[in-house]
Scaffold this motif. Sequence first.
Motif, short mmCIF file in Angstrom:
data_model
loop_
_atom_site.label_atom_id
_atom_site.label_comp_id
_atom_site.label_asym_id
_atom_site.label_seq_id
_atom_site.Cartn_x
_atom_site.Cartn_y
_atom_site.Cartn_z
N THR A 1 -13.59 6.45 -0.34
CA THR A 1 -13.81 7.87 -0.64
C THR A 1 -15.25 8.27 -0.30
O THR A 1 -15.60 9.45 -0.33
CB THR A 1 -13.55 8.18 -2.12
N ALA A 2 -16.07 7.27 -0.01
CA ALA A 2 -17.45 7.50 0.47
C ALA A 2 -17.86 6.25 1.22
O ALA A 2 -17.49 5.14 0.81
CB ALA A 2 -18.41 7.75 -0.69
N ALA A 3 -18.57 6.40 2.33
CA ALA A 3 -18.91 5.22 3.14
C ALA A 3 -20.24 5.41 3.84
O ALA A 3 -20.61 6.52 4.23
CB ALA A 3 -17.81 4.96 4.17
N GLU A 4 -20.91 4.28 4.01
CA GLU A 4 -22.23 4.27 4.64
C GLU A 4 -22.26 3.14 5.67
O GLU A 4 -21.83 2.02 5.38
CB GLU A 4 -23.26 4.01 3.54
N ILE B 1 -10.14 3.28 6.53
CA ILE B 1 -9.25 2.32 5.86
C ILE B 1 -9.56 0.96 6.48
O ILE B 1 -9.33 0.75 7.68
CB ILE B 1 -7.77 2.69 6.04
N ILE B 2 -10.14 0.08 5.68
CA ILE B 2 -10.53 -1.23 6.19
C ILE B 2 -9.38 -2.21 5.94
O ILE B 2 -8.89 -2.33 4.81
CB ILE B 2 -11.83 -1.73 5.51
N ILE C 1 -0.08 11.83 6.61
CA ILE C 1 -0.63 12.67 7.70
C ILE C 1 0.38 13.74 8.10
O ILE C 1 0.01 14.90 8.34
CB ILE C 1 -0.99 11.77 8.91
N ALA C 2 1.66 13.35 8.16
CA ALA C 2 2.71 14.28 8.62
C ALA C 2 2.73 15.53 7.77
O ALA C 2 2.94 16.64 8.26
CB ALA C 2 4.07 13.59 8.60
N ARG C 3 2.52 15.37 6.47
CA ARG C 3 2.66 16.56 5.62
C ARG C 3 1.38 17.39 5.55
O ARG C 3 1.37 18.47 4.98
CB ARG C 3 3.19 16.17 4.24
N LEU C 4 0.29 16.90 6.14
CA LEU C 4 -0.95 17.68 6.15
C LEU C 4 -0.85 18.88 7.08
O LEU C 4 -1.47 19.92 6.85
CB LEU C 4 -2.13 16.82 6.61
N LEU D 1 -8.86 10.21 -1.84
CA LEU D 1 -8.25 9.80 -3.12
C LEU D 1 -6.78 10.20 -3.17
O LEU D 1 -5.93 9.44 -3.66
CB LEU D 1 -9.03 10.45 -4.27
N GLU D 2 -6.48 11.38 -2.63
CA GLU D 2 -5.05 11.80 -2.55
C GLU D 2 -4.26 10.82 -1.70
O GLU D 2 -3.13 10.47 -2.03
CB GLU D 2 -4.98 13.17 -1.86
N LEU D 3 -4.86 10.40 -0.58
CA LEU D 3 -4.17 9.42 0.28
C LEU D 3 -3.99 8.10 -0.47
O LEU D 3 -2.92 7.48 -0.39
CB LEU D 3 -4.98 9.22 1.58
#
Length: 312
Positions: A69-72, A136-137, A162-165, A92-94
């Motif tokens: 949800t956050a990455a560096e 997504i790792i 993704i399809a429903r976005l 987070l929804e995903l």
Amino acid sequence: MPVQLKCLSHTPLRGLNDPGAEVIAEVDAVLAKCRAEVEAYDPELIVVFAPDHYNGLFYDLMPPFVIATAAESVGDYQTKPGPLSVPGGLALELARHLLDSDLDIAISHRLQVDHGCTQTLQEMTGSLERYPVIPIIINSVAPPFGPYRRIRKLGQAVGSFIARLGKRVLILGTGGLSHEPPVPLLADAPQDVADFLIAGRNPTPEFRAARQARTIATGKIFGTPQCGLTPLNPEWDKAFMRLLIEGRLEQVDAFRIDEISKAAGRSTHEVRTWVAAFAALQAVGDYSAREDYYRPINEWIAGYGVVSAATV
Ligand SMILES: O=C(O)/C=C/c1cccc(O)c1O
Ligand SMILES: [Fe+2]
């Protein structure tokens, strides 16, 4: 709304231990074309499936897959350091959607990512922050690994989200193809190496420089009799790319982890990111795909391939 995909090898040796000028020119041209396609598509969201190489994830708690949800970016090799533009709420929804789909995904609210994620993001978009991106790792480097069918299921579940976005989404897969860089194994490692693999976060600049120098030195002999690592396997790479392009994704369920390590190299499992990416695209709808490039490049320790696809 068509969804687009790009899967490509990464290699931190690009720019540090290069092949001949004609090969560099070929790869630069392919990447420039892909980058222009991404620019024209103007994605509203990027989902990147990527591996980690003991920069963000260690054996003190090694998840099979994790969503950030956050990455560096740690800025290893020649990649840029700094934050990625992760839409935390959507990530987070995903994650909730994946849990509801019976996938026990780990969640990180502060993930460090390495060249396995950032090199491709930079090559495809020119920066780390240009577009909203959900990383997504997928564990592809630190055995033991779950079966490939689980990766396909992960991809399918991401695709149904993704399809429903109903948005312009670019799916990226980064890593592979056949390759075995000098990444140590925990089994039988001396204590100092084991300590690093278990909890080696935020190494000193000297430690990082020594690690990178080792990889460059290996690149200089890779593919010669002096090098004991598994050589590149263009036949394996070509068959794998064909399988994805032809949409025969269910065939990955029969992939045997040990057989792939032996035939194509231990880090070939980075293709798990390609499997997830294509499974996600296929869950959105029928797709057409093309091979943009393939060449085995010893200097880069990489079966180097690029594939593009889009829903039709
Ligand atoms: O983790 C490292 O230090 C090196 C990684 C590497 C080397 C060559 C090809 C790759 O795909 C890599 O990730
Ligand atoms: Fe890698």
